[in-house]
Design a protein around this motif. Structure first.
Motif, mmCIF file in Angstrom:
data_model
loop_
_atom_site.group_PDB
_atom_site.id
_atom_site.type_symbol
_atom_site.label_atom_id
_atom_site.label_comp_id
_atom_site.label_asym_id
_atom_site.label_seq_id
_atom_site.Cartn_x
_atom_site.Cartn_y
_atom_site.Cartn_z
ATOM 1 N N ASP A 45 0.882 -1.127 0.062
ATOM 2 C CA ASP A 45 0.021 -0.153 -0.200
ATOM 3 C C ASP A 45 0.903 1.448 0.019
ATOM 4 O O ASP A 45 0.549 2.254 0.548
ATOM 5 C CB ASP A 45 -1.078 0.179 1.238
ATOM 6 C CG ASP A 45 -2.148 1.177 1.163
ATOM 7 O OD1 ASP A 45 -2.469 1.306 -0.224
ATOM 8 O OD2 ASP A 45 -2.601 1.632 1.952
ATOM 9 N N SER A 54 -6.283 -8.235 0.035
ATOM 10 C CA SER A 54 -6.730 -8.551 1.351
ATOM 11 C C SER A 54 -5.745 -9.500 2.304
ATOM 12 O O SER A 54 -4.992 -10.150 1.501
ATOM 13 C CB SER A 54 -8.147 -9.048 1.225
ATOM 14 O OG SER A 54 -8.064 -10.563 0.608
ATOM 15 N N LEU A 55 -5.928 -9.145 3.444
ATOM 16 C CA LEU A 55 -5.226 -10.287 4.388
ATOM 17 C C LEU A 55 -6.238 -10.847 5.172
ATOM 18 O O LEU A 55 -6.922 -10.147 5.796
ATOM 19 C CB LEU A 55 -4.109 -9.316 5.210
ATOM 20 C CG LEU A 55 -3.378 -10.081 5.868
ATOM 21 C CD1 LEU A 55 -2.409 -11.132 5.329
ATOM 22 C CD2 LEU A 55 -2.484 -9.309 6.892
ATOM 23 N N ASP A 59 -10.090 -6.541 3.749
ATOM 24 C CA ASP A 59 -9.657 -5.775 2.684
ATOM 25 C C ASP A 59 -8.784 -4.689 3.170
ATOM 26 O O ASP A 59 -8.946 -4.073 4.153
ATOM 27 C CB ASP A 59 -10.959 -5.079 1.863
ATOM 28 C CG ASP A 59 -10.502 -4.382 0.783
ATOM 29 O OD1 ASP A 59 -10.175 -3.102 0.870
ATOM 30 O OD2 ASP A 59 -10.835 -4.819 -0.301
ATOM 31 N N ARG A 60 -7.711 -4.466 2.169
ATOM 32 C CA ARG A 60 -6.824 -3.540 2.661
ATOM 33 C C ARG A 60 -7.252 -2.185 2.921
ATOM 34 O O ARG A 60 -6.807 -1.452 3.637
ATOM 35 C CB ARG A 60 -5.768 -3.257 1.237
ATOM 36 C CG ARG A 60 -4.906 -2.012 1.362
ATOM 37 C CD ARG A 60 -4.383 -1.790 -0.120
ATOM 38 N NE ARG A 60 -5.317 -1.524 -0.915
ATOM 39 C CZ ARG A 60 -5.310 -1.482 -2.420
ATOM 40 N NH1 ARG A 60 -4.198 -1.685 -2.866
ATOM 41 N NH2 ARG A 60 -6.376 -1.109 -3.188
ATOM 42 N N ARG A 61 -8.372 -1.876 2.257
ATOM 43 C CA ARG A 61 -9.099 -0.605 2.546
ATOM 44 C C ARG A 61 -9.776 -0.360 3.889
ATOM 45 O O ARG A 61 -10.241 0.849 4.373
ATOM 46 C CB ARG A 61 -9.965 -0.059 1.343
ATOM 47 C CG ARG A 61 -9.419 0.283 0.167
ATOM 48 C CD ARG A 61 -10.345 0.112 -1.000
ATOM 49 N NE ARG A 61 -10.849 -1.295 -1.339
ATOM 50 C CZ ARG A 61 -11.250 -1.707 -2.430
ATOM 51 N NH1 ARG A 61 -11.593 -0.858 -3.516
ATOM 52 N NH2 ARG A 61 -11.580 -2.898 -2.539
ATOM 53 N N MET A 63 -8.282 -1.097 6.684
ATOM 54 C CA MET A 63 -7.365 -0.870 7.431
ATOM 55 C C MET A 63 -6.716 0.475 7.415
ATOM 56 O O MET A 63 -6.537 1.009 6.080
ATOM 57 C CB MET A 63 -6.317 -1.953 7.523
ATOM 58 C CG MET A 63 -6.728 -3.377 8.007
ATOM 59 S SD MET A 63 -5.298 -4.323 8.030
ATOM 60 C CE MET A 63 -5.884 -6.058 7.665
ATOM 61 N N THR A 67 -1.431 0.435 9.831
ATOM 62 C CA THR A 67 -1.715 -0.671 10.320
ATOM 63 C C THR A 67 -1.597 -1.865 9.215
ATOM 64 O O THR A 67 -0.773 -2.949 9.576
ATOM 65 C CB THR A 67 -3.322 -0.970 10.723
ATOM 66 O OG1 THR A 67 -3.377 0.013 11.764
ATOM 67 C CG2 THR A 67 -3.636 -2.287 11.259
ATOM 68 N N TRP A 68 -2.020 -1.653 7.931
ATOM 69 C CA TRP A 68 -1.686 -2.734 7.004
ATOM 70 C C TRP A 68 -0.019 -2.936 6.638
ATOM 71 O O TRP A 68 0.416 -3.993 6.661
ATOM 72 C CB TRP A 68 -2.287 -2.155 5.444
ATOM 73 C CG TRP A 68 -1.743 -2.969 4.347
ATOM 74 C CD1 TRP A 68 -0.941 -2.937 3.547
ATOM 75 C CD2 TRP A 68 -2.815 -4.172 3.988
ATOM 76 N NE1 TRP A 68 -1.086 -3.941 2.612
ATOM 77 C CE2 TRP A 68 -2.236 -4.519 2.934
ATOM 78 C CE3 TRP A 68 -3.730 -4.465 4.473
ATOM 79 C CZ2 TRP A 68 -2.711 -5.856 2.222
ATOM 80 C CZ3 TRP A 68 -4.380 -5.841 3.825
ATOM 81 C CH2 TRP A 68 -3.767 -6.448 2.817
ATOM 82 N N ARG A 69 0.573 -1.834 6.686
ATOM 83 C CA ARG A 69 2.198 -1.817 6.645
ATOM 84 C C ARG A 69 2.939 -2.432 7.613
ATOM 85 O O ARG A 69 4.036 -3.137 7.710
ATOM 86 C CB ARG A 69 2.901 -0.416 6.344
ATOM 87 C CG ARG A 69 2.175 0.270 5.056
ATOM 88 C CD ARG A 69 2.703 1.626 4.685
ATOM 89 N NE ARG A 69 1.728 2.003 3.621
ATOM 90 C CZ ARG A 69 1.720 3.551 3.620
ATOM 91 N NH1 ARG A 69 2.227 4.087 4.173
ATOM 92 N NH2 ARG A 69 0.994 3.899 2.333
ATOM 93 N N ARG A 71 1.448 -5.168 9.196
ATOM 94 C CA ARG A 71 1.216 -6.574 9.062
ATOM 95 C C ARG A 71 1.594 -7.154 7.828
ATOM 96 O O ARG A 71 1.977 -8.082 7.740
ATOM 97 C CB ARG A 71 -0.400 -6.812 9.050
ATOM 98 C CG ARG A 71 -1.066 -6.270 10.344
ATOM 99 C CD ARG A 71 -2.446 -6.705 10.594
ATOM 100 N NE ARG A 71 -2.625 -8.140 10.499
ATOM 101 C CZ ARG A 71 -3.684 -8.732 10.549
ATOM 102 N NH1 ARG A 71 -4.952 -8.122 10.320
ATOM 103 N NH2 ARG A 71 -3.734 -9.890 10.418
ATOM 104 N N VAL A 72 1.732 -6.203 6.644
ATOM 105 C CA VAL A 72 2.186 -6.709 5.228
ATOM 106 C C VAL A 72 3.343 -5.587 5.307
ATOM 107 O O VAL A 72 3.335 -4.572 4.805
ATOM 108 C CB VAL A 72 1.359 -6.329 4.354
ATOM 109 C CG1 VAL A 72 1.613 -6.884 2.918
ATOM 110 C CG2 VAL A 72 0.025 -7.427 4.621
#
Length: 199
Positions: A45, A54-55, A59-61, A63, A67-69, A71-72
């Motif tokens: 992202d 998604s994780l 959906d990525r959106r 989070m 937070t997304w970064r 986890r990913v």
């Protein structure tokens, strides 16, 4: 736990489709400039993208970007270093885990006390990997993490990553080394001209 992309694309690359389960490695191959790093940045992202990402079904959106970064997590080919010494880049609470990893990756015992400017490119690569692993991400995106390493150090990195996979890590690994892709990957995504193609 699954990292899933469906029709993930932007102006420069895609669309890409893949589902990577926990304990699996997707190896991304292709010539320099083909779009491999762009894919990693879309997954993290960090570049604009369309399509589904998604994780664990979230959906990525749904989070926040931060937070997304967490986890990913992306470890680019040249990671950022903003302070004078290595240790300043690690939270104190992570040092108990970081030092044994440094030993596993064949780094000098005093590596955390050294100045960043005095590190080799291979030392920086391994330290950037350690910096990511101690935060325990769900998915790790690695952009040529062994490109500057000798054969023994490559083996050490691959051994550590294999252990992390066994613990359930999701791994996306960009590599120019076909043998490494064969050793590490359960899936391979080959990119040419920004598009996924048959290897």
């Amino acid at each position: 736990m699954t990292l899933r992309m469906h029709m993930l694309r932007n102006t420069w690359a895609g669309p890409f489709n893949a589902s990577i389960e926990a304990a699996q490695c997707l190896c991304v191959t292709g010539a320099s400039g083909s779009g491999k790093s762009v894919l990693l940045r879309m997954l993290a992202d960090m570049d604009p993208a369309e399509g589904e990402l998604s994780l664990a079904g979230i959906d990525r959106r749904a989070m926040s970007a931060s937070t997304w970064r967490q986890r990913v997590m992306l470890v680019p080919a040249q990671a950022g270093w903003w302070a004078t010494t290595v240790q300043e880049h690690f939270a104190e609470a992570t040092m108990t885990n970081a030092r044994p990893l440094a030993d596993r990756l064949r780094l000098p015992s005093d590596i955390f006390e050294r100045q960043v400017l005095r590190l080799s490119s291979g030392e920086r690569q391994r330290l950037a990997l350690i910096r990511a692993l101690v935060t325990r991400p769900t998915a790790l995106l690695l952009d040529e993490p062994t490109a500057s390493l000798d054969q023994d150090s490559v083996a050490a990195v691959e051994s550590l990553l294999a252990e992390e996979l066994a613990r359930g890590l999701i791994l996306v690994l960009v590599t120019h080394d076909a043998a490494q892709a064969a050793r590490m990957g359960q899936q391979t995504l080959h990119i040419a001209g920004g598009k996924a193609v048959a290897a």
